[in-house]
Write an enzyme that holds these catalytic residues in place. Structure first.
Site, PDB file in Angstrom:
ATOM      1  N   HIS A   1      31.917  95.735   3.093  1.00  0.00           N
ATOM      2  CA  HIS A   1      31.458  95.027   4.288  1.00  0.00           C
ATOM      3  C   HIS A   1      30.426  93.962   3.919  1.00  0.00           C
ATOM      4  O   HIS A   1      30.517  92.808   4.372  1.00  0.00           O
ATOM      5  CB  HIS A   1      30.851  96.033   5.271  1.00  0.00           C
ATOM      6  N   GLU A   2      29.453  94.333   3.096  1.00  0.00           N
ATOM      7  CA  GLU A   2      28.407  93.385   2.719  1.00  0.00           C
ATOM      8  C   GLU A   2      28.952  92.266   1.837  1.00  0.00           C
ATOM      9  O   GLU A   2      28.568  91.101   1.982  1.00  0.00           O
ATOM     10  CB  GLU A   2      27.261  94.124   2.024  1.00  0.00           C
TER      11      GLU A   2
ATOM     12  N   HIS B   1      30.529  89.565   3.957  1.00  0.00           N
ATOM     13  CA  HIS B   1      29.584  88.593   4.511  1.00  0.00           C
ATOM     14  C   HIS B   1      29.366  87.437   3.534  1.00  0.00           C
ATOM     15  O   HIS B   1      29.304  86.275   3.932  1.00  0.00           O
ATOM     16  CB  HIS B   1      28.237  89.252   4.815  1.00  0.00           C
TER      17      HIS B   1
ATOM     18  N   GLU C   1      30.170  90.071  12.193  1.00  0.00           N
ATOM     19  CA  GLU C   1      30.253  91.502  11.890  1.00  0.00           C
ATOM     20  C   GLU C   1      31.700  91.990  11.919  1.00  0.00           C
ATOM     21  O   GLU C   1      32.118  92.775  11.066  1.00  0.00           O
ATOM     22  CB  GLU C   1      29.405  92.304  12.879  1.00  0.00           C
TER      23      GLU C   1
END
Length: 270
Positions: free
Chosen positions: A142-143, A146, A200
């Site tokens: 997930h990070e 980004h 997100e």
């Protein structure tokens, strides 16, 4: 600023905005194709993020909290390496990024990945939530998403765009006045400012494909979020909590899992 200057400034910003509507990644199997509002250069944001990351590393090192837990550090780096190998699916240039992976000893339930691939995981996230490797891959993926999607650069561009004025246009042209501001903004965006609902959701979506391709079970994204909700009293820890809400997030992930499950199954056979 007089009316003429203000109009000229606005016109320049509009022109920059039109030129800056881009899609920073390939869509992947999950199909992320939103056009993004980008004003700042990738090189400048990456450099400022690297500077901010170095400062955070120094703080942790000074406190004796940088990679002090050898077991967690090995786990985080091993999982990250597998995920990083999949990053070129979304952008080919990611194979040339100067990736860094570190662990800060801290009770915080937190993690981030700055522009250019600067990853930090807080030990409290792993220990307090008793994360499995698959769940940890969900967080790191997930990070990483980004960073691949350049959400920090997009957020910083939006922050600049909100400040109409010729001085901002000058900064966008590379004047030195903007450098220190960008460094502070890079830290602020990575560590304190929540991402938008759309960002997100994109990070969830891309991260899910990254973990599946790396051979981590995407079903773990569900158990991770169940743990998040329990730990956060319904909202989850700060680094993933703003939007969408936990229950909505879980529902979206459940809809996406069938898309990436074949990728996981193929990776598991290798």
């Amino acid at each position: 600023m007089n009316t003429t200057l203000r109009r000229c400034s606005a016109a320049l910003l509009v022109s920059a905005a039109l030129a800056g509507c881009v899609n920073t990644t390939a869509g992947g199997e999950v199909g992320v194709n939103r056009k993004q509002f980008i004003l700042l250069s990738e090189q400048e944001v990456t450099a400022m993020s690297a500077q901010a990351y170095t400062q955070e590393l120094q703080k942790a090192k000074t406190a004796g909290a940088l990679n002090s837990n050898a077991v967690i550090t090995r786990r985080v780096r091993a999982i990250s390496e597998r995920l990083i190998r999949q990053a070129p699916v979304f952008r080919a240039d990611a194979r040339n990024w100067k990736w860094e992976v570190n662990v800060a000893t801290s009770p915080e339930l937190n993690a981030y990945c700055m522009a250019g691939g600067k990853i930090m995981v807080y030990s409290g996230l792993v220990e307090k939530l008793a994360l499995s490797d698959d769940e940890l891959a969900t967080v790191i993926g997930h990070e990483m998403a980004h960073a691949l999607r350049e959400h920090s650069r997009e957020s910083m561009s939006q922050a600049y765009a909100q400040q109409a004025g010729l001085s901002i246009v000058g900064q966008l042209a590379g004047l030195s006045q903007g450098s220190m501001e960008l460094a502070a903004l890079a830290t602020d965006v990575a560590l304190t400012k929540p991402h938008s609902r759309g960002m997100e959701s994109e990070a969830d979506t891309i991260g899910l494909e990254l973990m599946a391709r790396a051979g981590y079970n995407p079903q773990a994204s569900i158990t991770l979020w169940q743990k998040m909700l329990k730990a956060g009293g319904g909202g989850g820890p700060a680094f993933l909590s703003t939007h969408p809400a936990g229950e909505e997030r879980i529902a979206t992930l459940q809809r996406l899992i069938p898309k990436v499950m074949p990728l996981y199954q193929a990776a598991a056979k290798k």
